[in-house]
Structure formats: structure tokens, C-alpha cells
Design a protein around this motif. Sequence first.
Motif, short mmCIF file in Angstrom:
data_model
loop_
_atom_site.label_atom_id
_atom_site.label_comp_id
_atom_site.label_asym_id
_atom_site.label_seq_id
_atom_site.Cartn_x
_atom_site.Cartn_y
_atom_site.Cartn_z
N ARG A 153 -9.17 -2.62 -9.57
CA ARG A 153 -9.45 -3.69 -10.53
C ARG A 153 -9.71 -5.03 -9.84
NH1 ARG A 153 -6.93 -4.58 -16.07
NH2 ARG A 153 -8.96 -5.57 -16.07
N ALA A 157 -13.83 -3.73 -8.07
CA ALA A 157 -14.70 -4.16 -9.18
C ALA A 157 -15.35 -5.52 -8.90
CB ALA A 157 -13.92 -4.16 -10.49
N PRO A 158 -14.59 -6.53 -8.44
CA PRO A 158 -15.28 -7.81 -8.13
C PRO A 158 -16.36 -7.65 -7.06
CG PRO A 158 -12.93 -8.19 -8.35
CD PRO A 158 -13.11 -6.70 -8.38
N THR A 169 -19.59 -13.38 -14.99
CA THR A 169 -18.19 -12.93 -15.04
C THR A 169 -17.31 -13.80 -14.15
OG1 THR A 169 -18.65 -11.36 -13.26
CG2 THR A 169 -18.85 -10.55 -15.52
N PRO A 170 -16.02 -13.93 -14.50
CA PRO A 170 -15.12 -14.76 -13.69
C PRO A 170 -15.07 -14.33 -12.23
CG PRO A 170 -14.07 -14.13 -15.76
CD PRO A 170 -15.36 -13.38 -15.70
N CYS A 171 -15.17 -13.03 -11.97
CA CYS A 171 -15.05 -12.55 -10.59
C CYS A 171 -16.14 -13.09 -9.67
CB CYS A 171 -15.02 -11.03 -10.55
SG CYS A 171 -16.39 -10.23 -11.38
N CYS A 177 -10.63 -10.81 -10.12
CA CYS A 177 -10.84 -10.37 -11.50
C CYS A 177 -10.20 -11.33 -12.49
CB CYS A 177 -10.25 -8.96 -11.69
SG CYS A 177 -10.41 -8.38 -13.40
N GLY A 178 -10.96 -11.69 -13.53
CA GLY A 178 -10.44 -12.55 -14.58
C GLY A 178 -10.18 -11.79 -15.86
N ASP A 179 -10.11 -10.45 -15.75
CA ASP A 179 -9.83 -9.59 -16.90
C ASP A 179 -10.76 -9.93 -18.07
OD1 ASP A 179 -8.48 -7.52 -18.15
OD2 ASP A 179 -6.98 -8.85 -19.04
N CYS A 180 -12.06 -10.01 -17.75
CA CYS A 180 -13.00 -10.54 -18.74
C CYS A 180 -13.46 -9.49 -19.75
CB CYS A 180 -14.22 -11.13 -18.02
SG CYS A 180 -15.46 -9.91 -17.54
N CYS A 185 -19.73 -7.56 -18.30
CA CYS A 185 -18.57 -6.92 -17.65
C CYS A 185 -18.86 -5.47 -17.27
CB CYS A 185 -17.37 -6.98 -18.60
SG CYS A 185 -15.91 -6.16 -17.94
N ILE A 186 -18.49 -5.11 -16.04
CA ILE A 186 -18.73 -3.74 -15.57
C ILE A 186 -17.45 -2.90 -15.63
CG2 ILE A 186 -20.71 -4.26 -14.10
CD1 ILE A 186 -18.72 -4.36 -11.71
N CYS A 187 -16.39 -3.46 -16.22
CA CYS A 187 -15.09 -2.79 -16.23
C CYS A 187 -14.72 -2.37 -17.65
CB CYS A 187 -14.03 -3.71 -15.65
SG CYS A 187 -14.47 -4.31 -14.01
S1 SF4 Z 1 -13.08 -7.30 -15.69
FE1 SF4 Z 1 -14.70 -8.86 -15.56
S2 SF4 Z 1 -13.87 -10.37 -14.12
FE2 SF4 Z 1 -12.72 -8.48 -13.82
S3 SF4 Z 1 -13.79 -7.45 -12.13
FE3 SF4 Z 1 -14.55 -6.63 -14.08
S4 SF4 Z 1 -16.40 -7.85 -14.47
FE4 SF4 Z 1 -15.19 -8.97 -12.96
#
Ligand code: SF4
Length: 215
Positions: A153, A157-158, A169-171, A177-180, A185-187
Motif C-alpha cells: 500500500r 502502489a505509490p 493522487t496524493p502519492c 499513500c494518502g488513502d485516496c 486511484c489505482i488502489c
Molecule cells: S490509494 Fe491513492 S494515494 Fe494511495 S497509493 Fe493508491 S493512488 Fe496513491
Amino acid sequence: MEDYQKQFYNTLAEKVKKKLIHRNFNAIICSTLEEAKESALQLIDEQAVVAFGGSITVVDSGIIDSLYERNQQIINRELATSIEERHQLMKRSLLSDVYLTSINGLTDDGILVNMDSVGNRVAALTYGPDKVLAFVGMNKVYGDLDTTIATVRNKVAPKNAFRLNLQQTPCVRTGTCGDCLKEECICSTLAITRRSKLNDRITIFLILEEVGLCV
Ligand code: SF4
């Protein structure tokens, strides 16, 4: 790679292999990505329909080119000319005979951890294709489950966000990670695969070198 590093990876791979087999995965230790590619090619029937998910490791292995060279039937979403066609190819991939992928993180007791954007990759890993062949460098063995999830995470992911040139995205602003929940967002899906229900369905190639995205 230095000899001591190779020995470290080999020792860890022997342990992880036993854990993977205990969880009903196949596990094959390979000295190099090239060796993993050759081993995977031998496991793929020449009549099989092959698909693959987004993976630096799969592409870097050269297996896609080798499959094309032997006239394998391939579902290749990268050849799509529109978003709609790309989605259709990803849906068809779920019914392929063989699916090629990598894994975002592997625990030292053999649990697979993946973060996915659209979800096609974790869907194929979970159910659909008859066989899944996954290339994993030993640099992706991060420790216990909590550590592996946190690494996927907060680091994997960033870095993928930068690789994919995300803008919002915050990252990509802070490096963490900014839990966006941004549109970009790719998460979307965090998938933990703790065993294979079916015997002989998922094969993990444990590669004794650093391949794919390094954190
Ligand atoms: S949840 Fe958002 S901020 Fe966090 S790594 Fe994924 S894309 Fe980046």
C-alpha cells in the motif's frame, strides 16, 4: 548480483516454496527471470489461449514475444484501439486457458498480496483461467502479512502511480499513500490469496534476483 545476495534469496526461496506448496500452490525456484520464462513456456500447451495482466516482470521476461514467435493464441489488451475494446479483451482474458501475471507482494509464509486498479488481474488470479503462472522476484518477499500489506500500500502502489504518470493522487505529490478515492486511484481492490482451492492451478515462479518494481 553478489553471491551472498543470491544465497540469501535461495535460502529464503526454499522456505517460501514449502509454505506455498502447503497452501496448495505450485512453486518453482528459478535462478533468473530468463529461466522462469523458459520454465513457463514448457508449461503452456501450444494450443492454449494465453492472456496476461499488467506486469513489468511479465513484459521484461520476454515471454510475450516468445509466445508470439511460436504462434500462440494471445489475448493482448495492449493491442486494443479503444477503452471499450480494452475492457472486452480483459473480460475475455478471464476465460483464457493460461493467465500470466506477477504478484505485488509475497509474505514469507506464502500468502499472495495484490493491489489492483480495475480488478481484472486479481479476478483472473482468483477464478477463471485454468492455469495461472505468476513471476515473482524474491525482492517482493516483504515479511509477515501486516508488513507485506503495508509495503504494497505505502511503497509499491505509490511507485506504480509514478510509473503510470498519475497526476492527481496524493502519492504523486508526497511520495506516500494518502488513502485516496480519486478518479485516478489505482488502489481499488486489495486481494489476499492465502491458498489455492484447486490443486495445480496457480504456479509461482520464485526468481532469485531483483525483478519488477523494487521498493
Ligand atoms: S490509494 Fe491513492 S494515494 Fe494511495 S497509493 Fe493508491 S493512488 Fe496513491
